[in-house]
Design a protein around this motif. Sequence first.
Motif, PDB file in Angstrom:
ATOM      1  N   SER A  20      32.844  33.301  73.568  1.00 12.64           N
ATOM      2  CA  SER A  20      31.802  34.312  73.313  1.00 12.64           C
ATOM      3  C   SER A  20      30.537  33.628  72.795  1.00 12.64           C
ATOM      4  O   SER A  20      29.413  33.961  73.203  1.00 12.64           O
ATOM      5  CB  SER A  20      32.262  35.326  72.261  1.00 12.64           C
ATOM      6  N   PHE A  21      30.727  32.668  71.894  1.00 13.32           N
ATOM      7  CA  PHE A  21      29.596  31.941  71.320  1.00 13.32           C
ATOM      8  C   PHE A  21      28.879  31.132  72.413  1.00 13.32           C
ATOM      9  O   PHE A  21      27.647  31.187  72.550  1.00 13.32           O
ATOM     10  CB  PHE A  21      30.125  31.032  70.205  1.00 13.32           C
ATOM     11  N   ALA A  22      29.670  30.431  73.226  1.00 14.98           N
ATOM     12  CA  ALA A  22      29.081  29.593  74.273  1.00 14.98           C
ATOM     13  C   ALA A  22      28.314  30.441  75.297  1.00 14.98           C
ATOM     14  O   ALA A  22      27.240  30.048  75.758  1.00 14.98           O
ATOM     15  CB  ALA A  22      30.167  28.774  74.956  1.00 14.98           C
ATOM     16  N   ARG A  23      28.871  31.602  75.639  1.00 16.20           N
ATOM     17  CA  ARG A  23      28.183  32.477  76.603  1.00 16.20           C
ATOM     18  C   ARG A  23      26.827  32.921  76.070  1.00 16.20           C
ATOM     19  O   ARG A  23      25.834  32.972  76.796  1.00 16.20           O
ATOM     20  CB  ARG A  23      29.004  33.746  76.855  1.00 16.20           C
ATOM     21  N   MET A 151      34.921  24.379  66.290  1.00 18.12           N
ATOM     22  CA  MET A 151      35.090  25.727  65.728  1.00 18.12           C
ATOM     23  C   MET A 151      36.480  25.957  65.175  1.00 18.12           C
ATOM     24  O   MET A 151      37.481  25.558  65.760  1.00 18.12           O
ATOM     25  CB  MET A 151      34.765  26.779  66.787  1.00 18.12           C
ATOM     26  N   THR A 152      36.500  26.646  64.043  1.00  9.41           N
ATOM     27  CA  THR A 152      37.758  27.008  63.434  1.00  9.41           C
ATOM     28  C   THR A 152      37.605  28.372  62.762  1.00  9.41           C
ATOM     29  O   THR A 152      36.486  28.840  62.547  1.00  9.41           O
ATOM     30  CB  THR A 152      38.205  25.900  62.435  1.00  9.41           C
ATOM     31  N   ALA A 153      38.757  29.014  62.491  1.00  8.38           N
ATOM     32  CA  ALA A 153      38.759  30.308  61.775  1.00  8.38           C
ATOM     33  C   ALA A 153      40.182  30.536  61.293  1.00  8.38           C
ATOM     34  O   ALA A 153      41.124  29.943  61.819  1.00  8.38           O
ATOM     35  CB  ALA A 153      38.315  31.440  62.701  1.00  8.38           C
ATOM     36  N   ASP A 154      40.332  31.417  60.305  1.00  9.53           N
ATOM     37  CA  ASP A 154      41.663  31.711  59.780  1.00  9.53           C
ATOM     38  C   ASP A 154      42.576  32.224  60.898  1.00  9.53           C
ATOM     39  O   ASP A 154      42.127  32.990  61.758  1.00  9.53           O
ATOM     40  CB  ASP A 154      41.596  32.812  58.709  1.00  9.53           C
ATOM     41  N   LEU A 155      43.855  31.839  60.829  1.00 11.72           N
ATOM     42  CA  LEU A 155      44.811  32.240  61.865  1.00 11.72           C
ATOM     43  C   LEU A 155      44.896  33.768  62.010  1.00 11.72           C
ATOM     44  O   LEU A 155      44.913  34.294  63.124  1.00 11.72           O
ATOM     45  CB  LEU A 155      46.198  31.644  61.553  1.00 11.72           C
ATOM     46  N   ALA A 156      44.910  34.483  60.893  1.00  8.25           N
ATOM     47  CA  ALA A 156      45.035  35.948  60.956  1.00  8.25           C
ATOM     48  C   ALA A 156      43.814  36.559  61.651  1.00  8.25           C
ATOM     49  O   ALA A 156      43.945  37.497  62.451  1.00  8.25           O
ATOM     50  CB  ALA A 156      45.186  36.519  59.551  1.00  8.25           C
ATOM     51  N   VAL A 205      31.224  21.175  61.972  1.00 12.15           N
ATOM     52  CA  VAL A 205      32.284  22.188  61.860  1.00 12.15           C
ATOM     53  C   VAL A 205      31.670  23.572  61.644  1.00 12.15           C
ATOM     54  O   VAL A 205      30.766  23.732  60.827  1.00 12.15           O
ATOM     55  CB  VAL A 205      33.237  21.855  60.690  1.00 12.15           C
ATOM     56  N   LEU A 206      32.168  24.525  62.419  1.00 11.63           N
ATOM     57  CA  LEU A 206      31.728  25.908  62.242  1.00 11.63           C
ATOM     58  C   LEU A 206      32.966  26.774  61.998  1.00 11.63           C
ATOM     59  O   LEU A 206      33.777  26.978  62.906  1.00 11.63           O
ATOM     60  CB  LEU A 206      30.986  26.379  63.510  1.00 11.63           C
ATOM     61  N   ASP A 207      33.118  27.246  60.765  1.00  7.12           N
ATOM     62  CA  ASP A 207      34.218  28.163  60.441  1.00  7.12           C
ATOM     63  C   ASP A 207      33.633  29.568  60.486  1.00  7.12           C
ATOM     64  O   ASP A 207      32.827  29.941  59.633  1.00  7.12           O
ATOM     65  CB  ASP A 207      34.778  27.845  59.044  1.00  7.12           C
ATOM     66  N   ASN A 208      34.027  30.332  61.519  1.00  5.78           N
ATOM     67  CA  ASN A 208      33.394  31.642  61.700  1.00  5.78           C
ATOM     68  C   ASN A 208      34.292  32.798  61.250  1.00  5.78           C
ATOM     69  O   ASN A 208      34.109  33.928  61.705  1.00  5.78           O
ATOM     70  CB  ASN A 208      32.932  31.815  63.154  1.00  5.78           C
ATOM     71  N   ASP A 215      25.337  35.864  63.332  1.00  5.66           N
ATOM     72  CA  ASP A 215      25.281  34.849  62.269  1.00  5.66           C
ATOM     73  C   ASP A 215      25.395  33.446  62.886  1.00  5.66           C
ATOM     74  O   ASP A 215      24.729  32.507  62.472  1.00  5.66           O
ATOM     75  CB  ASP A 215      26.465  34.993  61.288  1.00  5.66           C
ATOM     76  N   GLN A 216      26.266  33.348  63.891  1.00  9.29           N
ATOM     77  CA  GLN A 216      26.487  32.037  64.511  1.00  9.29           C
ATOM     78  C   GLN A 216      25.252  31.580  65.292  1.00  9.29           C
ATOM     79  O   GLN A 216      24.931  30.398  65.336  1.00  9.29           O
ATOM     80  CB  GLN A 216      27.720  32.086  65.417  1.00  9.29           C
ATOM     81  N   MET A 217      24.558  32.551  65.891  1.00 10.96           N
ATOM     82  CA  MET A 217      23.334  32.192  66.610  1.00 10.96           C
ATOM     83  C   MET A 217      22.252  31.724  65.643  1.00 10.96           C
ATOM     84  O   MET A 217      21.509  30.779  65.931  1.00 10.96           O
ATOM     85  CB  MET A 217      22.827  33.378  67.446  1.00 10.96           C
ATOM     86  N   VAL A 218      22.168  32.378  64.480  1.00  9.10           N
ATOM     87  CA  VAL A 218      21.188  31.955  63.470  1.00  9.10           C
ATOM     88  C   VAL A 218      21.514  30.512  63.058  1.00  9.10           C
ATOM     89  O   VAL A 218      20.636  29.650  62.965  1.00  9.10           O
ATOM     90  CB  VAL A 218      21.229  32.907  62.239  1.00  9.10           C
ATOM     91  N   TRP A 219      22.797  30.255  62.877  1.00  7.17           N
ATOM     92  CA  TRP A 219      23.259  28.920  62.471  1.00  7.17           C
ATOM     93  C   TRP A 219      22.841  27.867  63.517  1.00  7.17           C
ATOM     94  O   TRP A 219      22.254  26.852  63.185  1.00  7.17           O
ATOM     95  CB  TRP A 219      24.779  28.952  62.295  1.00  7.17           C
TER      96      TRP A 219
END
Length: 233
Positions: A20-23, A151-156, A205-208, A215-219
Amino acid sequence: MHIPDIIIAIDGYSSTGKSSFARLIASEFSFLYLDSGAMYRGITLMAIENGFFDAGGNADTGRLSAALQSLDLHFSNTPDGSKTFIGDRCIEKEIRTMEVSAKVSPISAIPCVREFVDMRLREFGKRKRVVMDGRDIGTTVFPDAELKIFMTADLAVRARRRAAEMASRGETVSLETVVENLRERDYIDSHRETSPLTKAADALVLDNSRMTLQDQMVWIRGIIRERFGNVSD
Ligand code: DC
């Protein structure tokens, strides 16, 4: 925002929202977006449909390798954007099922499969202005990419996102099944011998877990300004 001719490599765990981010990056900066996971999924679908898996779930590497010689797996533009095809058959929906997700990690650990995919992905990189997501884009496919994101994020959080995405396509699976699949894929992807999932030394590293796409686009806009200086709006 107009940015220079670069390659943006996005790697990370399953269901961290890489595609989604890459698109969005591709549409904002007029880059070509390529989903490398779709190629591994396409090969897995072909292996399932041709009966290359035995009862224990192991693929026949010899038959798979022979089938790759004539496999016409590619991306094509359609009115709904770029989609994955085998020949003239669009396989975009079939490659996102739980059955394919359950078998794709072992298939993508096979060296001849990785060679097949890498060769095709590198062709696209020659023209630059490409954003590609996967597991080894910044480490193996494009080690010289000008911008690498891990990219990383919590498993849940990842499991909830994946389950919602599957539900939106009409496939209902329990959250536990999704968690189990993600856990298993993370393990296989990070521990395989050929090109394991690992953060490139020069990747950011981007933990989203707690970030929206906006927010990720601003980053990333901030990173691009910092790295490439006077980019025009
Ligand atoms: O991004 P995805 O979940 O659609 O990827 C499916 C699988 O493909 C993933 O579990 C591992 C493999 N893959 C890979 O090994 N290398 C890549 N560059 C992209 C995906």
